[in-house]
Structures are given as structure tokens and as C-alpha cells.
Scaffold this active site. Structure first.
Site, PDB file in Angstrom:
ATOM      1  N   CYS A 171       0.821  -1.214   0.000  1.00 29.73           N
ATOM      2  CA  CYS A 171       0.000   0.000   0.000  1.00 29.73           C
ATOM      3  C   CYS A 171       0.854   1.263   0.000  1.00 29.73           C
ATOM      4  O   CYS A 171       1.311   1.708   1.061  1.00 29.73           O
ATOM      5  CB  CYS A 171      -0.941  -0.009   1.198  1.00 29.73           C
ATOM      6  SG  CYS A 171      -2.008   1.442   1.286  1.00 29.73           S
ATOM      7  N   CYS A 178      -0.451   4.191   1.988  1.00 33.92           N
ATOM      8  CA  CYS A 178      -0.259   4.098   3.446  1.00 33.92           C
ATOM      9  C   CYS A 178       1.198   4.375   3.817  1.00 33.92           C
ATOM     10  O   CYS A 178       1.462   4.997   4.837  1.00 33.92           O
ATOM     11  CB  CYS A 178      -0.602   2.694   3.944  1.00 33.92           C
ATOM     12  SG  CYS A 178      -2.088   1.996   3.245  1.00 33.92           S
ATOM     13  N   ASP A 179       2.133   3.875   3.017  1.00 36.01           N
ATOM     14  CA  ASP A 179       3.527   3.814   3.471  1.00 36.01           C
ATOM     15  C   ASP A 179       4.497   4.717   2.728  1.00 36.01           C
ATOM     16  O   ASP A 179       5.703   4.691   3.022  1.00 36.01           O
ATOM     17  CB  ASP A 179       4.019   2.354   3.373  1.00 36.01           C
ATOM     18  CG  ASP A 179       3.222   1.437   4.304  1.00 36.01           C
ATOM     19  OD1 ASP A 179       2.720   1.941   5.319  1.00 36.01           O
ATOM     20  OD2 ASP A 179       3.110   0.240   4.007  1.00 36.01           O
TER      21      ASP A 179
END
Ligand code: NDP
Length: 342
Positions: free
Chosen positions: A156, A159-160
Site C-alpha cells: 500500500c 499508506c507507506d
């Protein structure tokens, strides 16, 4: 239109008869899955006055359990994925939802109340079913992948990406997701290399064209990752195989993003609900209603595109509101529900 109205009358009549007779083997609302979609669906359903059971399934908490810090869930600045899930569960339980560690093994959606059977041997009738069984990102299955998942390997970028500021990162995959992941990463990373195993990317032409505006992104064809190497704490290198020459090389890498597709957990519903060609549950227009009235889907099992915890949670909320409205329309009144309240 006339056919639609006739259909709904034909559907409603047997239901009204059925719910007049109290049957203690009924669970009025059942949610399958205890990730953000399922737990938020349970919260909204139970607050809407419906006795609600959540069957966790085999992976309680869903994909959030496999992530570390979550920094993009509105209202929470930074939290571990597991902790966020526990809070969601606590909140739903506080309002009366029951979370049960059990997994559904078969469903019969051809009759109403619907029938579900579980791993622990239960067979229950259900007035409204909310499916929030999620999806699993596909993995490469190469050495080092398990060891470094969450320590340089991610599925992801949204997200990261922040953790890879000024780093050299790689994305595996040749579909639309790979391009989106690469574009997100390029806002932070020093360089982004997209590794495509074949001779072309299968992504849509328009998506591929977008790459022209991203000078940090490079696409490398005919390349497979054969090993992920690290220093015990995080990824440091990738072993790559050139499919044309058969030569293996070692490249320095700070991160690896897998974008090789997802497997939605919807096999159980094949032949009973409409699914897309990729196996996702189809929802009607802007609602969470599936092809069977009374059955709703929320989260990654119906969403191949956004795949974010907050989107899944919002879909769970919509599913519960849709289910509640349908149940009320079907004559599931307070009197009926009172019989199922403890
Ligand atoms: P896809 O199934 O479309 O693509 C998966 C990619 O991963 C393929 O290029 C495939 O290679 C590659 N792959 C699979 N296994 C391996 C492996 N073991 N090693 C290396 N490469 C591998 O998945 P996506 O997640 O990209 O897309 C899913 C759906 O979501 C699609 O319908 C897509 O259009 C849609 N989507 C749309 C977006 C948009 O419109 N903006 C954004 C994201 C997704 P090969 O081609 O050789 O099989």
C-alpha cells in the site's frame, strides 16, 4: 419498471409472513468479517437497533493486522493497525454487537431468511447479511518476502509512501495498480522502478501515458524479483532475473511495493451473487446492495480500487444503513426485533 415492482411484491409477501412467527434460530443481522468494513457495519447496525452478530472469519481484523503504523485514518494521528481494529471492535461491542470467532463455511441466499453455516457447526437463519470478508494482496512467494513484509515490503503506497522519502524503491506489477503505486511513491522517493515480468504492461493506455509526467519513474520490462535481501531489520537489496538473458543481478533497494493483484474473499458467494470478472462482489450504483435484496457487501471484497481502511469503514456504514432501511421496509418492526433482543 412494472417487472421490478412485481418482483419486489413477490419478494416481500413471503417475508412478511415469515417474520410474524418468532424463530429463536434467527440472527437478525449478521456481518461476515471483522476488519474496518465489518466492524463499522456492526456499529451502525447495532446503533440502528438491530441485534447484530459479527463472525470474524479466519483473519480477524483483516489487512490492518498486517500493517504497522496507520497515519491516514481521519481523526487518529498515528496508531498501530491492530490497535485501531481493537478500538473499532470495542466500540461495536459497547453498543451491543457480538463478535464471534467463527467463520462461515456456506451460505444459502436462495431462500429467506438466508441460511449460514459455520466452521463451529452452527446453522443460523439471517434476515440481513453484510459481507465484509476483505481481500488478500497476492504475494510473490520468493525468499525474504515473509521476513521483510512490513520492514521495507508493502502492498500500500498510499499508506507507506512517507516512510520512503528520498529512498530508492521498486514496484512489482504491470497493471493499473502498479502505475498508481509508482505515482504515489514518486512524490516522496528518490527513484521508483517498476518491474514488469513480461514484455509489456497490461495497464490501461491512458494510465501508461500518465507516466510521461513522472521523471522519477522508470519501467523495467522482462524482470522478475527472485529474492529479497535485507540486513535483518529492513530490505537492502533485490535479486532480479532478466527473463530474456536468464542473468541474475543484485540491485540496491530500500523498499519493494507489491502490486500484483488482490484476491477478494468472495468464493463462497459464487453462483449466488453477481461477481465481477476479477471475483469482486458487485454493488448497485451508489449503494452497498448486492444482486440479492437483503445482502450487502462492504470493503475490499467489493472495492478493487480504493482499498483504504477509511473507505472500507465508510462502506460498512453505508451497508448497515442500507440493510436497516431494507429490513424496515420488509416489516422488521420494533416488535419483531424486541423478540431477538436479549
Ligand atoms: P491486475 O491483475 O490488473 O495486474 C496484476 C499485474 O501483476 C499484471 O501485470 C501481472 O503480470 C503482474 N503479476 C502477477 N503476478 C506476478 C508475479 N508473481 N510476479 C510479477 N508480476 C506479477 O491487478 P491490478 O491490481 O493492477 O488491477 C486490478 C483491477 O483494478 C484492474 O481491473 C484494474 O484496471 C483496476 N484498477 C484500476 C485503477 C484505475 O482505474 N485508476 C487503479 C488500480 C486498479 P502479467 O500482466 O504478466 O500477468
Amino acid at each position: 419498471m412494472i417487472i421490478k415492482i412485481l418482483c419486489s411484491i413477490v419478494c416481500v409477501l413471503p417475508l412478511l409472513g415469515a417474520i410474524e412467527d418468532y424463530d429463536d434460530n434467527v440472527w437478525p443481522v449478521v456481518v461476515l468479517g471483522a476488519g474496518p468494513a465489518g466492524l463499522n457495519a456492526a456499529l451502525y447496525a447495532v446503533r440502528g437497533g438491530f441485534p447484530t452478530k459479527v463472525l470474524t472469519g479466519p483473519l480477524k481484523g483483516g489487512q490492518l493486522m498486517g500493517t504497522t503504523a496507520v497515519e491516514n485514518y481521519a481523526g487518529v494521528k498515528k496508531i498501530q493497525g491492530g490497535e485501531l481494529t481493537s478500538i473499532m471492535e470495542e466500540q461495536a461491542v459497547e453498543f451491543g454487537a457480538e463478535v464471534i470467532d467463527d467463520a462461515v463455511t456456506s451460505v444459502d441466499l436462495g431462500q429467506w431468511p438466508f441460511i449460514i453455516r459455520t466452521e463451529n457447526g452452527l446453522e443460523k437463519k439471517v434476515f440481513a447479511l453484510i459481507i465484509a470478508t476483505g481481500a488478500t494482496p497476492k504475494m510473490l512467494g520468493v525468499p525474504g518476502e515473509e521476513t521483510y513484509f512490513g520492514s521495507g515490503i508493502s502492498t500500500c503506497a498510499k499508506c507507506d509512501c512517507r516512510f520512503f522519502t528520498k529512498k530508492d524503491v521498486f514496484v512489482v506489477g504491470g497493471g493499473d495498480s502498479a502505475i498508481e503505486e509508482a505515482m504515489h511513491l514518486s512524490a516522496y522517493a528518490n527513484s521508483v522502478t517498476v518491474l514488469v515480468r513480461g514484455e509489456r504492461m497490461r495497464a490501461a493506455h491512458l494510465m501508461k501515458e500518465k507516466l510521461i509526467g513522472y521523471p522519477k519513474i522508470r519501467v523495467q520490462l522482462h524482470t522478475q524479483v527472485t529474492q529479497i535481501i535485507g540486513n535483518g531489520k529492513k530490505v537492502t537489496h533485490l535479486e532480479l532475473l532478466d527473463a530474456l538473458t536468464g542473468r541474475k543481478t543484485m540491485v540496491k533497494a530500500d523498499g519493494l511495493f507489491l502490486a500484483i493483484g488482490h484476491k477478494p474473499h468472495a468464493d463462497l458467494f459464487k453462483g449466488q451473487l453477481e461477481l465481477t470478472e476479477h471475483g469482486y462482489i458487485v454493488c448497485k450504483e451508489r449503494s452497498q446492495e448486492t444482486s440479492v435484496p437483503g445482502v450487502y457487501a462492504a470493503g475490499d471484497v467489493e472495492d478493487p480500487y480504493y482499498r483504504q481502511a477509511i473507505v472500507a469503514a465508510a462502506a460498512g456504514c453505508k451497508a448497515a444503513i442500507d440493510a436497516g432501511a431494507w429490513l424496515r421496509k420488509m416489516g422488521v418492526t420494533e416488535d419483531v426485533l424486541d423478540k431477538y433482543r436479549k
